[in-house]
Scaffold this motif. Structure first.
Motif, short mmCIF file in Angstrom:
data_model
loop_
_atom_site.label_atom_id
_atom_site.label_comp_id
_atom_site.label_asym_id
_atom_site.label_seq_id
_atom_site.Cartn_x
_atom_site.Cartn_y
_atom_site.Cartn_z
N ASP A 1 0.86 -1.33 -0.04
CA ASP A 1 -0.06 -0.11 0.03
C ASP A 1 0.82 1.11 -0.08
N GLN A 2 1.86 1.32 0.68
CA GLN A 2 2.82 2.39 1.05
C GLN A 2 3.45 2.78 -0.50
N TRP B 1 1.11 4.08 -3.00
CA TRP B 1 0.93 5.28 -2.53
C TRP B 1 1.99 6.48 -2.95
N THR C 1 -5.35 9.86 1.91
CA THR C 1 -4.39 8.58 1.31
C THR C 1 -4.85 7.99 0.16
N LEU D 1 -5.03 4.14 3.95
CA LEU D 1 -3.77 3.61 4.30
C LEU D 1 -3.03 3.75 5.26
#
Length: 427
Positions: free
Chosen positions: A265-266, A269, A302, A320
């Protein structure tokens, strides 16, 4: 990334530092297993991966520097003074009364909220959407949103105090309340709240003996990875495809990574963020204090950083989970990567130093209450970049319970009440 969560050990290496022990399990599940045992990195450009590593490494070192600064400042500017606010010999009668009142209201409140909504996530046709109150469940949730949020926040954040009192007092009524409270969390299908209160409770019991950490740390290290595949097991058992669709892979490591997709997810992003550099310039710091789906709410932002204000009602996610360093980058770029984690580390360092010395004078229930205050008020101070209006009820309840440890909470004579101002020096 793990450095940012385990930095508290720099100032408080103790079996009583249970929040840090719990962070070990989270790091293993969210970072170690996906980062070392899966190919999560292969789906992203080298530039994104390199930037990701640099952000978290620099932010982690800055946070550690902040923690050590707090430790050094305490030595430089003199000894810490711990106010003799609580009474170690105070019985459980006052805090028990407060626990019974608050939890009776909240347990009744959350079940009433389920009744008003007309569903419990665990029994819903689409449990995965129901637990996030998305899609067809959104309007039903809005009917009891405030009651549910209020009750849920207090129950899951202050649960350890209730469990400790039920354990030590062996009160049937407390056991009944605790059972109903636990079942209400299970019905919500919120993995973290379901496990966090119980693990903190077990941590306090384990920490009373040095040998207790020999079984507690391994338990935490096992519970977290297996908890990440909880929805897959639940979906498989009840043939709920919506809960198993997110899980893919052939190995246990890949299943754990799918259940705890923090790195993925990071990276996703950051990949999108680098294309436009959509800095929030501090607006996400206070965005969580505005009710509703405010566009600068950190959880909303996010998901919509490249299209602020977009509708997220149909997205089956609560936002997130970014690291401390990544929030610094999201707000102010590379300057934020250095400054925001450093400030967070300083705040955490001073709080933990107080906890380190104060817990020496406390009994187990008092320590449990202090840890609940740390997990509510303390973490909101440490995570000042992610403030949330939903944390206010839990903070108020935690302080209400903590106040029961005060000498003033008991009916002392005026002369004995003056003892509350006594100060003990800790070298």
């Amino acid at each position: 990334m793990s450095i940012q969560l385990l930095a508290p050990y720099l100032v408080w290496r103790s079996r009583w530092n249970i929040p840090a022990h719990l962070a070990i399990g989270f790091c293993i599940t969210a970072y170690v297993i996906p980062g070392l045992l899966t190919d999560v990195w292969s789906g992203y450009a080298d530039e994104t991966v390199t930037t990701f590593i640099l952000i978290n490494l620099l932010g982690g070192l800055s946070l550690c520097a902040g923690v050590l600064f707090a430790k050094h400042a305490r030595r430089t500017f003199g000894p810490m003074y711990v106010t003799n606010y609580f009474n170690r010999d105070l019985g459980y009668s006052i805090i028990t009364k407060r626990i019974v009142i608050v939890f009776s209201i909240c347990v009744a409140g959350i079940y009433l909220a389920y009744a008003i909504m007309g569903f419990m996530p665990i029994f819903a046709d689409d449990p995965y959407s129901a637990r996030q109150f998305k899609g067809m469940y959104r309007d039903m949730y809005y009917k009891a949103a405030y009651l549910y949020r209020f009750s849920f926040s207090i129950i899951h954040m202050t649960m350890p105090v209730l469990l400790l009192l039920a354990w030590y007092k062996r009160s049937k009524y407390l056991v009944v309340i605790a059972t109903l409270a636990v079942l209400s969390l299970i019905a919500s299908l919120s993995r973290g709240p379901m496990a966090a209160g119980m693990l903190l409770f077990l941590g306090v019991l384990a920490a009373q003996q040095r040998a207790g950490m020999r079984w507690y740390i391994p338990l935490v290290a096992i519970i977290f990875p297996f908890g990440s595949v909880f929805f897959f097991w639940l979906g498989s058992a009840f043939e709920l495809q919506g809960m198993t669709d997110a899980y893919a892979g052939e190995s246990f490591s890949e299943f754990v990574s799918a259940g705890a997709p923090d790195i993925n997810d990071q990276l996703r992003w950051l990949h999108g963020f680098l294309n436009g550099e959509y800095y929030s310039y501090g607006r996400t710091i206070i965005g969580g204090l505005i009710p509703g789906n405010y566009q600068w709410n950190p959880s909303i932002w996010t998901l919509t950083f490249d299209d602020v204000g977009a509708d997220t009602s149909e997205l089956v996610t609560g936002g997130l989970r970014l690291t401390n360093a990544e929030w610094g980058f999201a707000n102010f770029g590379w300057l934020g990567v250095v400054i925001m984690p450093f400030l967070s580390g300083v705040i955490n360092g001073f709080i933990l130093l107080y906890m380190k010395h104060a817990t020496k004078w406390m009994r187990p229930v008092q320590i449990g209450t202090a840890l609940v205050v740390y997990n509510t008020l303390g973490l909101q101070m440490v995570q000042y970049y992610f403030l949330s209006i939903h944390s206010i009820p839990a903070i108020a309840a935690a302080l209400f319970f903590w106040n029961a440890n005060s000498r003033r909470a008991k009916y002392y004579s005026p002369v004995l009440s003056m003892a509350s101002t006594k100060i003990q020096k800790v070298d």
